[in-house]
Design a protein around this motif. Structure first.
Motif, PDB file in Angstrom:
ATOM      1  N   CYS A 159       0.771  -1.160  -0.031  1.00  0.00           N
ATOM      2  CA  CYS A 159      -0.064   0.011  -0.196  1.00  0.00           C
ATOM      3  C   CYS A 159       0.916   1.401  -0.095  1.00  0.00           C
ATOM      4  O   CYS A 159       0.495   2.310  -0.718  1.00  0.00           O
ATOM      5  N   ARG A 160       1.909   1.264   0.674  1.00  0.00           N
ATOM      6  CA  ARG A 160       2.912   2.373   0.774  1.00  0.00           C
ATOM      7  C   ARG A 160       3.641   2.616  -0.645  1.00  0.00           C
ATOM      8  O   ARG A 160       3.659   3.841  -1.078  1.00  0.00           O
ATOM      9  N   ASP A 161       4.096   1.594  -1.099  1.00  0.00           N
ATOM     10  CA  ASP A 161       4.988   1.655  -2.276  1.00  0.00           C
ATOM     11  C   ASP A 161       4.315   1.716  -3.567  1.00  0.00           C
ATOM     12  O   ASP A 161       4.754   2.125  -4.669  1.00  0.00           O
ATOM     13  N   ALA A 162       3.052   0.941  -3.783  1.00  0.00           N
ATOM     14  CA  ALA A 162       2.323   0.760  -5.016  1.00  0.00           C
ATOM     15  C   ALA A 162       0.890   1.154  -4.850  1.00  0.00           C
ATOM     16  O   ALA A 162       0.083   1.074  -5.774  1.00  0.00           O
ATOM     17  N   GLU A 163       0.789   2.339  -3.605  1.00  0.00           N
ATOM     18  CA  GLU A 163      -0.453   2.733  -3.500  1.00  0.00           C
ATOM     19  C   GLU A 163      -1.754   1.739  -3.286  1.00  0.00           C
ATOM     20  O   GLU A 163      -2.759   1.935  -3.876  1.00  0.00           O
ATOM     21  N   GLY A 164      -1.377   0.723  -2.988  1.00  0.00           N
ATOM     22  CA  GLY A 164      -2.461  -0.335  -2.956  1.00  0.00           C
ATOM     23  C   GLY A 164      -2.950  -0.973  -4.230  1.00  0.00           C
ATOM     24  O   GLY A 164      -4.186  -1.232  -4.193  1.00  0.00           O
ATOM     25  N   ALA A 165      -2.267  -0.550  -5.276  1.00  0.00           N
ATOM     26  CA  ALA A 165      -2.618  -1.024  -6.725  1.00  0.00           C
ATOM     27  C   ALA A 165      -3.332  -2.592  -6.475  1.00  0.00           C
ATOM     28  O   ALA A 165      -2.724  -3.492  -6.003  1.00  0.00           O
ATOM     29  N   GLY A 166      -4.304  -2.810  -7.119  1.00  0.00           N
ATOM     30  CA  GLY A 166      -5.267  -4.021  -7.211  1.00  0.00           C
ATOM     31  C   GLY A 166      -5.913  -4.334  -5.949  1.00  0.00           C
ATOM     32  O   GLY A 166      -6.549  -5.427  -5.892  1.00  0.00           O
TER      33      GLY A 166
END
Length: 64
Positions: free
Chosen positions: A42-49
């Motif tokens: 969630c921090r690094d990929a903004e929670g993608a998916g």
């Protein structure tokens, strides 16, 4: 797996109750390294998916 949990709680009419339920489930039943991994996602990929409710629940875990 987090999306499956979120879909289950999505039927809860109170959104706050749903997010709390997901966060509680993750805290009780997921190993610490699994929680750390999803928080990092969630921090690094903004929670993608991730389902919106799952993202909110993970943010709650990360903050406290």
């Amino acid at each position: 797996m987090a999306n499956d949990i979120a879909r289950y709680f999505a039927s809860e009419p109170d959104r706050e109750e749903a997010v709390t339920g997901i966060a509680t489930h993750l805290k009780r039943f997921w190993e610490p390294r699994m929680r750390e991994a999803i928080i990092a996602h969630c921090r690094d990929a903004e929670g993608a998916g991730l389902h919106e409710l799952a993202r909110d629940a993970v943010a709650r875990l990360a903050n406290g």
